[in-house]
Design an enzyme around this catalytic site. Sequence first.
Site, PDB file in Angstrom:
ATOM      1  N   LEU A 129      20.450  45.131   0.255  1.00  0.00           N
ATOM      2  CA  LEU A 129      21.822  44.625   0.413  1.00  0.00           C
ATOM      3  C   LEU A 129      22.251  44.682   1.875  1.00  0.00           C
ATOM      4  O   LEU A 129      22.086  45.710   2.532  1.00  0.00           O
ATOM      5  CB  LEU A 129      22.775  45.473  -0.443  1.00  0.00           C
ATOM      6  CG  LEU A 129      24.225  44.961  -0.507  1.00  0.00           C
ATOM      7  CD1 LEU A 129      24.312  43.702  -1.368  1.00  0.00           C
ATOM      8  CD2 LEU A 129      25.167  46.041  -1.040  1.00  0.00           C
ATOM      9  N   HIS A 130      22.774  43.568   2.381  1.00  0.00           N
ATOM     10  CA  HIS A 130      23.253  43.549   3.767  1.00  0.00           C
ATOM     11  C   HIS A 130      24.481  42.664   3.891  1.00  0.00           C
ATOM     12  O   HIS A 130      24.495  41.551   3.392  1.00  0.00           O
ATOM     13  CB  HIS A 130      22.149  43.092   4.727  1.00  0.00           C
ATOM     14  CG  HIS A 130      21.512  41.782   4.386  1.00  0.00           C
ATOM     15  ND1 HIS A 130      20.573  41.654   3.369  1.00  0.00           N
ATOM     16  CD2 HIS A 130      21.652  40.549   4.918  1.00  0.00           C
ATOM     17  CE1 HIS A 130      20.176  40.395   3.315  1.00  0.00           C
ATOM     18  NE2 HIS A 130      20.816  39.703   4.229  1.00  0.00           N
TER      19      HIS A 130
END
Length: 218
Positions: A129-130
């Site tokens: 996740l970014h």
Amino acid sequence: MAACVVKTSCFPGLHLQKKNVIHFLCCAMASASGTAGHWSKGLLASMNDPEAVIDADEDLVTIKDKYPKAKFHFLILPRRKIPNLKSLTREDLDLLEKMHQKGEKIANRANEELQFRFGYHAVPSMSHLHMHVISQDFNSPCLKTKKHWNSFVTDYFVDSKAVIKSIQKHGQWNVNKEEMDQLLKQDLKCHICKKMFRTIPELKAHIVFHDVTKPKTR
DNA sequence: GTTCTAGAAC
DNA sequence: GTTCTAGAAC
């Protein structure tokens, strides 16, 4: 590291392009050092790269995007392994808020004048996740394709606040992958004035004239 | 995610 | 002829 120094003249008759030689050497070195991995795992490597990291605390690491699509483009990643938006639950709400707050702090530190957006690609290519922190000039040589453009200016780009609201309300994030793929293919449209463009170079020549500084409050 | 390149579009 | 894009990458 002396063993890593290889001259192309060692391979007479091999007319490799420089890029191919570099790729070959990088793969060989990564393989030898045990850091080899699929390109989609690249963010994990960047999180441990002092050259890339610009901020870190106990929960979050912020890195410079390796191929920035605007004058300022950063990624905020949780240290805790979260694969993607779909794996989020209400238990992650505190973390998501922290990511947003960190994004605002990083953006202000980078440039107080420019407008930024904070959000996620609906169907990201890179795992882990970014959250993107990206200035809205989109003035960058790394922005080259329709997919690049549409991934940041259509609903393919999901605002951080929208993700937080969805998790609060539904306890999860749902995405229609086919719908998102269509968004990436849509015709080029200026994100400010909505004018249509036939090619990426024409669009890029146009957007540099828009003022993307924050509205002045007086 | 990028690179590379064939062939479409101009 | 040059510019630009779209799709393969084993």
